[in-house]
Design a protein around this motif. Structure first.
Motif, mmCIF file in Angstrom:
data_model
loop_
_atom_site.group_PDB
_atom_site.id
_atom_site.type_symbol
_atom_site.label_atom_id
_atom_site.label_comp_id
_atom_site.label_asym_id
_atom_site.label_seq_id
_atom_site.Cartn_x
_atom_site.Cartn_y
_atom_site.Cartn_z
ATOM 1 N N SER A 70 -43.109 1.108 24.051
ATOM 2 C CA SER A 70 -43.387 2.401 24.668
ATOM 3 C C SER A 70 -44.244 2.168 25.909
ATOM 4 O O SER A 70 -44.904 1.133 26.028
ATOM 5 C CB SER A 70 -44.106 3.331 23.693
ATOM 6 N N ARG A 71 -44.215 3.110 26.812
ATOM 7 C CA ARG A 71 -45.014 2.976 28.028
ATOM 8 C C ARG A 71 -45.503 4.333 28.487
ATOM 9 O O ARG A 71 -44.900 5.362 28.176
ATOM 10 C CB ARG A 71 -44.240 2.273 29.142
ATOM 11 N N ASP A 72 -46.580 4.306 29.236
ATOM 12 C CA ASP A 72 -47.147 5.507 29.829
ATOM 13 C C ASP A 72 -47.239 5.237 31.324
ATOM 14 O O ASP A 72 -48.107 4.485 31.766
ATOM 15 C CB ASP A 72 -48.527 5.786 29.214
ATOM 16 N N ASN A 73 -46.339 5.813 32.082
ATOM 17 C CA ASN A 73 -46.295 5.537 33.521
ATOM 18 C C ASN A 73 -47.545 6.035 34.234
ATOM 19 O O ASN A 73 -47.984 5.439 35.213
ATOM 20 C CB ASN A 73 -45.053 6.180 34.142
ATOM 21 N N ALA A 74 -48.108 7.115 33.759
ATOM 22 C CA ALA A 74 -49.302 7.662 34.412
ATOM 23 C C ALA A 74 -50.503 6.743 34.240
ATOM 24 O O ALA A 74 -51.375 6.675 35.120
ATOM 25 C CB ALA A 74 -49.610 9.042 33.845
ATOM 26 N N ARG A 75 -50.545 6.038 33.116
ATOM 27 C CA ARG A 75 -51.679 5.161 32.831
ATOM 28 C C ARG A 75 -51.364 3.697 33.084
ATOM 29 O O ARG A 75 -52.235 2.838 32.926
ATOM 30 C CB ARG A 75 -52.118 5.347 31.381
ATOM 31 N N ASN A 76 -50.129 3.395 33.472
ATOM 32 C CA ASN A 76 -49.725 1.993 33.700
ATOM 33 C C ASN A 76 -49.953 1.137 32.461
ATOM 34 O O ASN A 76 -50.525 0.035 32.541
ATOM 35 C CB ASN A 76 -50.472 1.381 34.898
ATOM 36 N N THR A 77 -49.537 1.634 31.325
ATOM 37 C CA THR A 77 -49.680 0.880 30.083
ATOM 38 C C THR A 77 -48.322 0.708 29.410
ATOM 39 O O THR A 77 -47.422 1.549 29.576
ATOM 40 C CB THR A 77 -50.638 1.566 29.100
ATOM 41 N N VAL A 78 -48.201 -0.363 28.665
ATOM 42 C CA VAL A 78 -47.013 -0.598 27.857
ATOM 43 C C VAL A 78 -47.468 -1.174 26.519
ATOM 44 O O VAL A 78 -48.315 -2.068 26.476
ATOM 45 C CB VAL A 78 -46.000 -1.525 28.562
ATOM 46 N N ASP A 79 -46.959 -0.623 25.442
ATOM 47 C CA ASP A 79 -47.336 -1.028 24.094
ATOM 48 C C ASP A 79 -46.135 -1.584 23.344
ATOM 49 O O ASP A 79 -44.983 -1.252 23.653
ATOM 50 C CB ASP A 79 -47.901 0.159 23.319
ATOM 51 N N LEU A 80 -46.424 -2.382 22.340
ATOM 52 C CA LEU A 80 -45.378 -2.924 21.472
ATOM 53 C C LEU A 80 -45.832 -2.757 20.032
ATOM 54 O O LEU A 80 -46.795 -3.414 19.611
ATOM 55 C CB LEU A 80 -45.112 -4.395 21.781
ATOM 56 N N GLN A 81 -45.177 -1.880 19.316
ATOM 57 C CA GLN A 81 -45.442 -1.713 17.887
ATOM 58 C C GLN A 81 -44.560 -2.668 17.122
ATOM 59 O O GLN A 81 -43.330 -2.609 17.236
ATOM 60 C CB GLN A 81 -45.165 -0.270 17.464
ATOM 61 N N MET A 82 -45.176 -3.535 16.339
ATOM 62 C CA MET A 82 -44.444 -4.567 15.621
ATOM 63 C C MET A 82 -44.617 -4.330 14.124
ATOM 64 O O MET A 82 -45.733 -4.410 13.609
ATOM 65 C CB MET A 82 -44.956 -5.954 16.006
ATOM 66 N N ASN A 83 -43.528 -4.035 13.458
ATOM 67 C CA ASN A 83 -43.528 -3.807 12.022
ATOM 68 C C ASN A 83 -42.708 -4.868 11.314
ATOM 69 O O ASN A 83 -41.911 -5.572 11.939
ATOM 70 C CB ASN A 83 -42.954 -2.424 11.709
ATOM 71 N N SER A 84 -42.899 -4.964 10.018
ATOM 72 C CA SER A 84 -42.147 -5.927 9.192
ATOM 73 C C SER A 84 -42.179 -7.318 9.811
ATOM 74 O O SER A 84 -41.148 -7.979 9.954
ATOM 75 C CB SER A 84 -40.691 -5.456 9.032
ATOM 76 N N LEU A 85 -43.363 -7.740 10.174
ATOM 77 C CA LEU A 85 -43.503 -9.024 10.859
ATOM 78 C C LEU A 85 -43.105 -10.185 9.968
ATOM 79 O O LEU A 85 -43.307 -10.153 8.741
ATOM 80 C CB LEU A 85 -44.936 -9.186 11.355
#
Length: 115
Positions: A70-85
């Motif tokens: 996911s990303r937030d263009n206004a905040r210049n952030t990008v996240d990665l949710q990692m499940n079932s590692l």
């Protein structure tokens, strides 16, 4: 000065979850593709997931259904949710932001999944 700063790595048991975050600064990244790559010892860096400014996503086959970008263009952030590692997800994860002319990398964050 452009900076990509990752956070959220760590040690987790197999089946667990982690969330990686990347904060980009130094310019407007809203028009960039932003994403995550990983590199394990002795292996080439590989794409994990990426998202265009318009929301189009690409995932490595090995993480489909388990990871969500996911990303937030206004905040210049990008996240990665990692499940079932899985243990094979163990790697250094790098944040990336790129366009036709520029390509930027973070310093990397270690993710270790124990069996």
């Amino acid at each position: 000065q452009v900076q990509l700063v990752e956070s959220g790595g760590g040690l987790v048991q197999a089946g667990g979850s982690l969330r990686l975050s990347c904060a980009a600064s130094g310019r407007d990244f809203s028009g960039y593709v932003m994403g995550w790559y990983r590199q394990a010892p002795g292996k080439q860096r590989e794409l994990v997931a990426r998202m265009s400014s318009g929301g189009t996503t690409n995932y490595a086959d090995s993480v489909k259904g388990r990871f969500t970008i996911s990303r937030d263009n206004a905040r210049n952030t990008v996240d990665l949710q990692m499940n079932s590692l899985k243990p094979e997800d163990t790697s250094v994860y790098y944040c990336n932001a790129g366009n036709t002319w520029w390509n930027y990398w973070g310093q990397g964050t270690q993710v270790t999944v124990s069996s």
